[in-house]
Design a protein around this motif. Structure first.
Motif, PDB file in Angstrom:
ATOM      1  N   VAL A  35       0.840  -1.193   0.000  1.00  0.00           N
ATOM      2  CA  VAL A  35       0.000   0.000   0.000  1.00  0.00           C
ATOM      3  C   VAL A  35       0.878   1.247   0.000  1.00  0.00           C
ATOM      4  CG1 VAL A  35      -1.809   1.222   1.280  1.00  0.00           C
ATOM      5  CG2 VAL A  35      -1.710  -1.264   1.366  1.00  0.00           C
ATOM      6  N   GLU A  36       0.528   2.216  -0.851  1.00  0.00           N
ATOM      7  CA  GLU A  36       1.234   3.494  -0.874  1.00  0.00           C
ATOM      8  C   GLU A  36       0.837   4.333   0.328  1.00  0.00           C
ATOM      9  OE1 GLU A  36       2.174   4.809  -5.356  1.00  0.00           O
ATOM     10  OE2 GLU A  36       0.051   4.848  -4.842  1.00  0.00           O
ATOM     11  N   ARG A  37       1.590   5.374   0.583  1.00  0.00           N
ATOM     12  CA  ARG A  37       1.317   6.261   1.727  1.00  0.00           C
ATOM     13  C   ARG A  37      -0.086   6.856   1.683  1.00  0.00           C
ATOM     14  NH1 ARG A  37       7.029   9.090   1.265  1.00  0.00           N
ATOM     15  NH2 ARG A  37       8.237   7.590   2.446  1.00  0.00           N
ATOM     16  N   ASP A  38      -0.603   7.099   0.474  1.00  0.00           N
ATOM     17  CA  ASP A  38      -1.937   7.693   0.355  1.00  0.00           C
ATOM     18  C   ASP A  38      -3.058   6.661   0.478  1.00  0.00           C
ATOM     19  OD1 ASP A  38      -1.884   6.352  -2.071  1.00  0.00           O
ATOM     20  OD2 ASP A  38      -2.187   8.130  -3.299  1.00  0.00           O
ATOM     21  N   GLY A  39      -2.682   5.388   0.680  1.00  0.00           N
ATOM     22  CA  GLY A  39      -3.672   4.338   0.874  1.00  0.00           C
ATOM     23  C   GLY A  39      -3.995   3.523  -0.360  1.00  0.00           C
ATOM     24  N   ALA A  40      -3.473   3.910  -1.511  1.00  0.00           N
ATOM     25  CA  ALA A  40      -3.734   3.155  -2.736  1.00  0.00           C
ATOM     26  C   ALA A  40      -3.036   1.802  -2.685  1.00  0.00           C
ATOM     27  CB  ALA A  40      -3.248   3.939  -3.957  1.00  0.00           C
ATOM     28  N   VAL A  41      -3.772   0.762  -3.056  1.00  0.00           N
ATOM     29  CA  VAL A  41      -3.182  -0.577  -3.110  1.00  0.00           C
ATOM     30  C   VAL A  41      -2.307  -0.655  -4.351  1.00  0.00           C
ATOM     31  CG1 VAL A  41      -3.660  -3.037  -3.363  1.00  0.00           C
ATOM     32  CG2 VAL A  41      -5.078  -1.642  -1.842  1.00  0.00           C
ATOM     33  N   VAL A  42      -1.039  -0.951  -4.145  1.00  0.00           N
ATOM     34  CA  VAL A  42      -0.069  -1.057  -5.232  1.00  0.00           C
ATOM     35  C   VAL A  42      -0.016  -2.491  -5.749  1.00  0.00           C
ATOM     36  CG1 VAL A  42       2.359  -0.796  -5.853  1.00  0.00           C
ATOM     37  CG2 VAL A  42       1.326   0.769  -4.226  1.00  0.00           C
ATOM     38  N   HIS A  43      -0.074  -3.444  -4.811  1.00  0.00           N
ATOM     39  CA  HIS A  43       0.017  -4.852  -5.194  1.00  0.00           C
ATOM     40  C   HIS A  43      -0.709  -5.712  -4.172  1.00  0.00           C
ATOM     41  CE1 HIS A  43       1.688  -8.533  -6.868  1.00  0.00           C
ATOM     42  NE2 HIS A  43       1.935  -8.911  -5.627  1.00  0.00           N
ATOM     43  N   ALA A  44      -1.465  -6.656  -4.670  1.00  0.00           N
ATOM     44  CA  ALA A  44      -2.070  -7.699  -3.840  1.00  0.00           C
ATOM     45  C   ALA A  44      -1.769  -9.013  -4.541  1.00  0.00           C
ATOM     46  CB  ALA A  44      -3.566  -7.492  -3.707  1.00  0.00           C
ATOM     47  N   ASN A  45      -1.159  -9.935  -3.833  1.00  0.00           N
ATOM     48  CA  ASN A  45      -0.840 -11.199  -4.489  1.00  0.00           C
ATOM     49  C   ASN A  45      -2.099 -12.068  -4.586  1.00  0.00           C
ATOM     50  OD1 ASN A  45      -1.054 -12.271  -1.877  1.00  0.00           O
ATOM     51  ND2 ASN A  45       0.896 -13.357  -1.979  1.00  0.00           N
ATOM     52  N   PRO A  46      -2.058 -13.123  -5.393  1.00  0.00           N
ATOM     53  CA  PRO A  46      -3.236 -13.980  -5.565  1.00  0.00           C
ATOM     54  C   PRO A  46      -3.791 -14.536  -4.250  1.00  0.00           C
ATOM     55  CG  PRO A  46      -1.658 -14.445  -7.296  1.00  0.00           C
ATOM     56  CD  PRO A  46      -0.976 -13.515  -6.320  1.00  0.00           C
ATOM     57  N   ALA A  47      -2.934 -14.838  -3.290  1.00  0.00           N
ATOM     58  CA  ALA A  47      -3.408 -15.366  -2.001  1.00  0.00           C
ATOM     59  C   ALA A  47      -4.242 -14.322  -1.263  1.00  0.00           C
ATOM     60  CB  ALA A  47      -2.226 -15.817  -1.145  1.00  0.00           C
ATOM     61  N   THR A  63      -8.497   1.048  -2.291  1.00  0.00           N
ATOM     62  CA  THR A  63      -7.597   1.636  -1.298  1.00  0.00           C
ATOM     63  C   THR A  63      -7.643   0.759  -0.058  1.00  0.00           C
ATOM     64  OG1 THR A  63      -9.262   3.006  -0.208  1.00  0.00           O
ATOM     65  CG2 THR A  63      -8.121   3.977  -2.128  1.00  0.00           C
ATOM     66  N   ILE A  64      -6.672   0.915   0.812  1.00  0.00           N
ATOM     67  CA  ILE A  64      -6.672   0.142   2.047  1.00  0.00           C
ATOM     68  C   ILE A  64      -7.895   0.506   2.891  1.00  0.00           C
ATOM     69  CG2 ILE A  64      -5.127   1.739   3.258  1.00  0.00           C
ATOM     70  CD1 ILE A  64      -5.423  -2.101   3.706  1.00  0.00           C
ATOM     71  N   GLY A  65      -8.376   1.731   2.768  1.00  0.00           N
ATOM     72  CA  GLY A  65      -9.588   2.138   3.478  1.00  0.00           C
ATOM     73  C   GLY A  65     -10.822   1.377   3.025  1.00  0.00           C
ATOM     74  N   ASP A  66     -10.827   0.916   1.759  1.00  0.00           N
ATOM     75  CA  ASP A  66     -11.933   0.093   1.257  1.00  0.00           C
ATOM     76  C   ASP A  66     -11.894  -1.310   1.841  1.00  0.00           C
ATOM     77  OD1 ASP A  66     -12.637   2.189  -0.472  1.00  0.00           O
ATOM     78  OD2 ASP A  66     -11.537   1.319  -2.160  1.00  0.00           O
ATOM     79  N   ARG A  75      -9.052   8.416  10.853  1.00  0.00           N
ATOM     80  CA  ARG A  75      -7.640   8.087  11.050  1.00  0.00           C
ATOM     81  C   ARG A  75      -7.097   7.451   9.783  1.00  0.00           C
ATOM     82  NH1 ARG A  75      -5.543   3.596  14.670  1.00  0.00           N
ATOM     83  NH2 ARG A  75      -3.357   4.071  14.720  1.00  0.00           N
ATOM     84  N   SER A  76      -5.858   7.658   9.499  1.00  0.00           N
ATOM     85  CA  SER A  76      -5.232   7.083   8.315  1.00  0.00           C
ATOM     86  C   SER A  76      -5.248   5.559   8.394  1.00  0.00           C
ATOM     87  CB  SER A  76      -3.790   7.582   8.191  1.00  0.00           C
ATOM     88  OG  SER A  76      -3.064   6.769   7.304  1.00  0.00           O
ATOM     89  N   ALA A  77      -5.825   4.935   7.385  1.00  0.00           N
ATOM     90  CA  ALA A  77      -5.869   3.475   7.343  1.00  0.00           C
ATOM     91  C   ALA A  77      -4.464   2.899   7.200  1.00  0.00           C
ATOM     92  CB  ALA A  77      -6.776   3.002   6.209  1.00  0.00           C
ATOM     93  N   VAL A  78      -3.576   3.615   6.510  1.00  0.00           N
ATOM     94  CA  VAL A  78      -2.193   3.146   6.367  1.00  0.00           C
ATOM     95  C   VAL A  78      -1.506   3.157   7.736  1.00  0.00           C
ATOM     96  CG1 VAL A  78       0.057   3.610   5.319  1.00  0.00           C
ATOM     97  CG2 VAL A  78      -2.019   3.875   3.965  1.00  0.00           C
ATOM     98  N   ALA A  79      -1.708   4.231   8.497  1.00  0.00           N
ATOM     99  CA  ALA A  79      -1.120   4.301   9.838  1.00  0.00           C
ATOM    100  C   ALA A  79      -1.686   3.192  10.717  1.00  0.00           C
ATOM    101  CB  ALA A  79      -1.389   5.666  10.472  1.00  0.00           C
ATOM    102  N   GLU A  80      -2.977   2.954  10.628  1.00  0.00           N
ATOM    103  CA  GLU A  80      -3.586   1.896  11.423  1.00  0.00           C
ATOM    104  C   GLU A  80      -3.040   0.529  11.017  1.00  0.00           C
ATOM    105  OE1 GLU A  80      -7.916   0.312  12.874  1.00  0.00           O
ATOM    106  OE2 GLU A  80      -7.642   2.401  12.346  1.00  0.00           O
ATOM    107  N   LEU A  81      -2.848   0.332   9.720  1.00  0.00           N
ATOM    108  CA  LEU A  81      -2.287  -0.930   9.242  1.00  0.00           C
ATOM    109  C   LEU A  81      -0.888  -1.142   9.812  1.00  0.00           C
ATOM    110  CD1 LEU A  81      -2.678  -3.388   7.341  1.00  0.00           C
ATOM    111  CD2 LEU A  81      -1.645  -2.010   5.539  1.00  0.00           C
ATOM    112  N   ARG A  82      -0.061  -0.116   9.752  1.00  0.00           N
ATOM    113  CA  ARG A  82       1.305  -0.217  10.285  1.00  0.00           C
ATOM    114  C   ARG A  82       1.301  -0.468  11.792  1.00  0.00           C
ATOM    115  NH1 ARG A  82       6.120   1.153   8.126  1.00  0.00           N
ATOM    116  NH2 ARG A  82       6.143   1.605   5.922  1.00  0.00           N
TER     117      ARG A  82
END
Length: 136
Positions: A35-47, A63-66, A75-82
């Motif tokens: 996931v990029e800093r702005d929350g956009a999903v860059v890559h998701a593997n098949p699993a 986005t990770i928020g989705d 709150r930032s979903a990226v921050a929460e993920l980290r």
């Protein structure tokens, strides 16, 4: 001048050094998300796509928020993920159900890394198996 740190390309280590990272991520049986800093999903593997019920290459449009059911709106979903490293998170399955998964620490840890790369371990079934009839 030859770089002495590179393995001989004819060895197994040389083979691994030449493999692109995305090829390795795609082959892993473990769900992986970048996931990029702005929350956009860059890559998701098949699993990861299978875990959330998505057809191939449809998670990248999100986005990770989705995907992450955040506990703190705004709150930032990226921050929460980290910050959720080693903890249980709730992800939204394509059908609207909740998938519970443990999330790893980001593989990319430096502050200047433009991407958060984490692995997931789906524990939804184990949680359901642990419930008894009296819980309903």
């Amino acid at each position: 001048m030859e770089d002495r740190r590179r393995a001989n390309p004819d060895t197994t280590l040389g083979y691994l050094e030449r493999l692109p990272a995305l090829v390795l991520l795609a082959r892993l049986p473990v769900p992986v998300l970048a996931v990029e800093r702005d929350g956009a999903v860059v890559h998701a593997n098949p699993a990861f796509e299978r875990m959330l019920g998505y057809p191939a290459d449809q998670v990248q449009d999100r986005t990770i928020g989705d995907l992450l059911q955040t506990s703190s709106p705004g709150r930032s979903a990226v921050a929460e993920l980290r910050e959720s490293a080693g903890k249980l998170v709730a992800l939204e399955h394509r059908d609207g159900s909740t998938v519970r998964a443990l999330v790893s620490k980001s593989v990319l840890e430096r502050r200047d890394d433009p991407v958060t790369l984490v692995c997931f371990h789906d524990v939804t079934e184990q949680l359901w198996d642990g419930l008894s009839a009296r819980d309903f």
